[in-house]
Design a protein around this motif. Structure first.
Motif, PDB file in Angstrom:
ATOM      1  N   ALA A   1      -3.867   2.216  -8.245  1.00 23.41           N
ATOM      2  CA  ALA A   1      -4.067   3.491  -8.928  1.00 23.41           C
ATOM      3  C   ALA A   1      -4.125   3.235 -10.433  1.00 23.41           C
ATOM      4  CB  ALA A   1      -2.911   4.428  -8.595  1.00 23.41           C
TER       5      ALA A   1
ATOM      6  N   THR B   1      -4.453   0.908  -3.544  1.00 28.11           N
ATOM      7  CA  THR B   1      -5.140   2.080  -2.996  1.00 28.11           C
ATOM      8  C   THR B   1      -6.363   1.750  -2.154  1.00 28.11           C
ATOM      9  OG1 THR B   1      -6.359   2.214  -5.056  1.00 28.11           O
ATOM     10  CG2 THR B   1      -4.413   3.633  -4.847  1.00 28.11           C
TER      11      THR B   1
ATOM     12  N   THR C   1       0.802  -1.214   0.000  1.00 30.25           N
ATOM     13  CA  THR C   1       0.000   0.000   0.000  1.00 30.25           C
ATOM     14  C   THR C   1       0.842   1.274   0.000  1.00 30.25           C
ATOM     15  OG1 THR C   1      -0.118  -0.125   2.412  1.00 30.25           O
ATOM     16  CG2 THR C   1      -1.929  -1.123   1.184  1.00 30.25           C
TER      17      THR C   1
ATOM     18  N   GLY D   1       2.415   4.475  -1.222  1.00 34.27           N
ATOM     19  CA  GLY D   1       2.022   5.303  -2.351  1.00 34.27           C
ATOM     20  C   GLY D   1       3.188   6.139  -2.867  1.00 34.27           C
TER      21      GLY D   1
END
Lengths: 103, 377, 462
Positions: free
Chosen positions: C243, C225, C181, C183
């Motif tokens: 994403a 996400t 996860t 980002g």
């Protein structure tokens, strides 16, 4: 499904979970022994939903079971003992006034 | 009574403290159309009024408090309608068990005094009657004193409900606002706070454990000690108890909530630190009243205590509240309830509203007069 | 009621507690080591005393590095109480414990709290289903009982997740997927601290080796996400979004969640010690000085409980705390060079933290419950919708919420839901996390039965 890895150490301890007889190692926690035996649902929570061990370190309180008649014991914090009787911890429902617990 | 006038519309009544007494007073005054400002240094029911055992009882009162308690019970029996809530008063019974001969003697003496004074709400029940009412109680109990129709409530729920109704009727609650000084100017008061100065025609001091501090700001030197009576809440159990339980000659309050959890207290004191809102809970104190609880319900040994807490409460030397006019005009005191003010709340609020409006309260409040602590000249 | 007295009481037998206890006892102070497990090692070295003989290689060098520390415990000549729960510490340093079914009080001149860290909650939909565990929980099961699940899916980020997935793979347990996860924003925030991380090269090389194992032996998905765990009475599948990619569902009965560890603050908060909101790590931690001394001068915090820095730093901080206590009892000038050397070593052992803390900073999407029916308070089964319905003017903080719903009123006293609730309220009121505050944590810090509690009272048969 949880399973043991590789070589099997001695499992000299026997405990009871509901109607199942389970073999365990001397230093197993109740949670480890039950998970190894394929049991994932240890108790029922406030909304009647099934729960099982989550953190395995005594902080989530989701592994609660009844052990030898004592309610709400953390399975991950209790070491097995030969002859131990473990039961699912029922949901914490307050029964109606008619259903009175015997002392 | 010089200097007391009926309130005009020029300045509000300022109530200090949003516990049960302050909120109930705000409710009654607002209901009668008076402008009310309540100043609270934390939030509604933050202290004793939010965290007490919730006992709604006439049982076990000091005899001079009984009329006030009976008057309060009139309000409790209609509390749902009064406050627009549901199931506010869990009404059933209250029993103080006599666990031993000493308890029986205390009970006998007490009942004699009560009945001699014309109060019949407390009655003796014997061992068999006790066992029928409370099968889970220890079998060796000799009996107890019963009051039918006593019960319990959730203290923050009731206090909040008084607040909500008062607001709906026009009361202005200002929180967090701390009162720092009081000044009598001509015919009214000036209240200094950490958010500015407010003018008031009348002050009502419902500041609980801080009541003496506020009284001193108005020139009244009244005795008060702050302590933190302790409680615990347990795991849930299937329902086994409707009555609220106490013990003759020992400190215990024991009840089972609707969700099956048990709230155990009674008044064993922890330490209070009013300046910081701190409470200190001695483990030995927690052990004391839980051991007492197990004397009554020995089968509960394996039930877990999930949390303990203490509420900051004010105690007077005679454990009777201070209710009445201060030495200066226009200030009414209503504090010092010594850990048994919750049930009295509705009647105290009504009485403080009466005093503010120069009306005769329904109940004789002489026993609670502030003057009893003023040394004779 | 029994009262024992010690000059030093150490709570927790992980690396920090062990080093603190050993150091204090060696200096001649009467020392008590209390731990809730049956064997020393804490979480990181769980079962190491047994495992070192069975030597499962899949657990890796990091685990076995603890062997030396555990071996030094054989010289500990203080008192050791395993399977003992601490449920309260008073202002005057009385420690209330339960062991063998009854309670007791211990008096200590000084206390070292070394209770370590807990997993940060990750409230994805379905996280309460049987079969879903924390990564730490899966690792504990592996260490303690040599038990693992086949075809599990690991979700989240952070060193512990990559380590455990690598251990699983090396143990021969097929891993279905690792859903990362982390980002793109996190990489940017961490980049400026990357140079510092080079001072702790072991940490980086280990991490890269774990990721390499994962990439070679399982499906590794980055940039996840959103996640939802499906099932009725137990987990059956996990759905996830990336994403710009399509939603996907993987069948699995086991999901292991992790997004970092945070200091375990229930005992320190219930003891009334000062805490501060740590913005970088998005958690509360006790206020301590560089020796670990808390706002109570006789109480020290050592190890991850004072701030996450890992096992090696934990052991060193345990020694530093014990030495500070020893100096209070027997004032003697400790050589400045030695103390500076310790500080430097402590810094070095945490040099990669600024980088790692920012890289693996938990994303708000995973800090907050994903949908209305997601459970927030696990103990009382309170959902996001229940809490949202209670928010309003009267709920200025987590303690006021308790008047409207049961969140935080269960047995765990906020260990699972505390930070989630705090953030939901902070967002609702548009105030900072620091200003919003946390639950008022009360003793008993862990549940105590009425019989155990009563046994402290002289009148109750214990």
């Amino acid at each position: 499904m949880f399973r043991p890895i590789a070589t099997q150490p001695d499992r000299p301890i026997t405990i009871q979970f509901e109607s199942q007889t389970i073999e365990a190692s001397r230093d197993d926690t109740v949670a480890a022994a039950l998970l190894r035996a394929g049991i994932l649902q240890f108790r029922y929570a406030t909304a009647q939903e099934p729960r099982g061990p989550f953190c395995m370190m005594g902080t989530c309180f989701d592994c609660l079971v009844e052990i030898d008649g004592k309610p709400n014991r953390q399975a991950c914090q209790t070491i097995v003992r030969n002859g131990m009787v473990v039961r699912q911890q029922p949901a914490p429902v307050a029964a109606t006034p008619d259903e009175r617990a015997k002392p | 009574m010089a200097g007391i006038r009926k309130p005009t519309a020029t300045r509000p009544v300022v109530i200090i403290g949003a516990g049960i007494q302050g909120c109930a007073t705000a409710f009654f005054l607002s209901r009668r159309g008076l402008p009310v400002i309540v100043l609270e240094k934390d939030h509604v029911a933050r202290h004793a009024s939010g965290v007490n055992a919730g006992g709604v009882r006439r049982l076990g009162r000091d005899i001079v408090e009984v009329p006030l308690s009976l008057a309060a019970m009139d309000w409790w029996t209609q509390i749902d309608d009064l406050l627009h809530i549901k199931n506010g008063f869990h009404r059933h019974s209250y029993v103080k068990l006599a666990l031993d001969d000493k308890g029986v003697t205390i009970a006998t003496d007490r009942l004699a005094a009560m009945h001699a004074a014309g109060f019949t709400h407390e009655v003796w029940i014997d061992r068999d009657q006790l066992q029928t009412r409370i099968p889970a109680a220890v079998k060796t109990a000799h009996g107890g004193i019963l009051v039918e129709g006593d019960g319990w409530a959730i203290p923050w729920q009731i206090t909040r409900a008084f607040h909500d109704r008062a607001v709906a009727l026009g009361a202005d609650f200002r929180m967090p606002v701390a009162v720092q000084g009081l000044r009598r100017i001509a015919d009214h008061w000036q209240v200094d706070t950490d958010s500015g100065m407010i003018e008031a025609d009348y002050l009502v001091n419902c500041a609980g454990a801080w009541g003496a501090r506020v009284a001193a700001m108005a020139g009244d030197d009244l005795p008060l000690e702050a302590h933190a009576p302790m409680l615990v809440v347990t795991d849930r159990q299937p329902h086994f108890l409707d009555a609220v339980i106490g013990i003759m000659g020992a400190t215990l309050s024991f009840k089972q909530l609707d969700n099956g959890a048990m709230v155990i207290g009674g008044g064993v004191r922890g330490r209070a630190e009013p300046a910081t809102n701190g409470t200190i809970l001695p483990p030995a104190g927690l052990a004391e009243f839980t051991a007492t609880a197990l004397r009554v319900f020995p089968h509960l040994g394996d039930i877990a205590v999930l949390r303990a807490w203490g509420g900051i409460e004010g105690y007077t030397p005679d454990h009777l509240p201070i209710i009445g006019r201060g030495s200066q005009p226009g200030i009414i005191h209503g504090f010092g309830f010594s850990a048994h003010g919750f049930q009295l709340g509705p009647a105290v609020g009504e009485a403080l509203a009466d005093l503010t409006m120069a009306r005769q309260p329904r109940v004789n409040l002489d026993a609670f007069a502030p003057e009893r602590f003023t040394p004779a000249p | 009621m029994t009262i024992n007295h010690y000059q030093v009481a150490v709570i927790g037998a992980g690396p920090a507690g062990l080093r603190a206890a050993i150091t204090a006892a060696k200096a001649g102070l009467t020392t008590l080591l209390i731990d809730d497990q049956p064997a020393i090692g804490g979480q990181v070295y769980r079962n190491l005393a047994y495992n070192k003989d069975a030597a499962p290689a899949y657990l890796g060098n990091g685990y076995f590095a603890g062997t030396r520390l555990l071996a030094t415990f054989s010289q500990f000549d203080g008192v050791y109480w395993p399977q003992t729960t601490v449920w309260q510490i008073t202002n005057d340093r009385q420690i209330a414990i339960t062991r063998n079914g009854s309670a007791a009080l211990v008096d200590a001149d000084h206390i070292v709290i070394a209770t370590g860290a807990i997993e940060r909650a990750m409230p994805v939909s379905g996280w309460t289903l049987p079969g879903v565990m924390t990564v730490g929980g899966a690792q504990t099961l592996l260490k303690q009982a040599a038990v693992g699940a086949e075809d599990a899916v690991f979700v989240g980020n952070g060193p512990l997740l990559y380590l455990t997935a690598a251990q699983y793979i090396r143990a021969g347990l097929p891993v279905r997927a690792v859903l990362d996860t982390t980002g793109p924003k996190a990489w940017r925030a961490a980049a400026i601290h990357a140079a510092l991380a080079l001072f702790q090269p072991a940490m980086l090389t280990k991490g890269l080796s774990w990721l390499s194992t994962i990439r070679r032996h399982t499906r590794y998905v980055t940039g996840v996400t959103a996640v939802r765990i499906n099932g009725d009475d137990a987990a059956t599948a996990i759905s996830f979004d990336t994403a710009g990619g399509p939603s996907e569902t993987i069948d699995t009965a086991h999901v292991f969640l992790h997004q970092g560890v945070i200091p375990n603050i229930n005992l320190t908060m219930a003891t009334g010690l000062d805490h501060v909101w740590d913005r970088v790590n998005h958690c509360w931690r006790p206020v301590v000085d560089q020796t670990g001394q808390s706002s109570n001068p006789a109480i020290y915090i050592a190890g991850d409980g004072g701030g996450i820095a890992g096992a090696a730093a934990a052991a060193l901080s345990g020694a530093i705390a014990a030495e500070a206590i020893i100096r209070r009892v027997k004032p003697a000038a400790a050589p400045l060079i030695a103390r500076l050397g310790q500080r430097l070593l402590l810094w070095q052992q945490g040099a990669a933290r600024p980088f790692l803390d920012r890289l693996y900073h938990p994303d708000p999407a995973f800090r907050l419950p994903s949908s209305d029916d997601t459970i927030v308070c696990r103990c009382e089964s309170v959902t996001k919708a229940d809490i949202a319905a209670s928010l309003g003017d009267a709920v200025t903080g987590p303690n006021q919420l308790k008047a409207f719903c049961r969140a935080g009123m269960g047995r765990c006293q906020g260990r699972s839901c505390g930070l989630i609730v705090q953030e939901m309220i902070a967002n609702d009121r548009r105030q900072t996390m620091a200003d919003t505050g946390y639950y008022r944590v009360r003793p008993p810090v862990k549940p105590v039965t009425l019989a155990e509690l009563a046994s402290l009272d002289g009148r109750w048969p214990g």
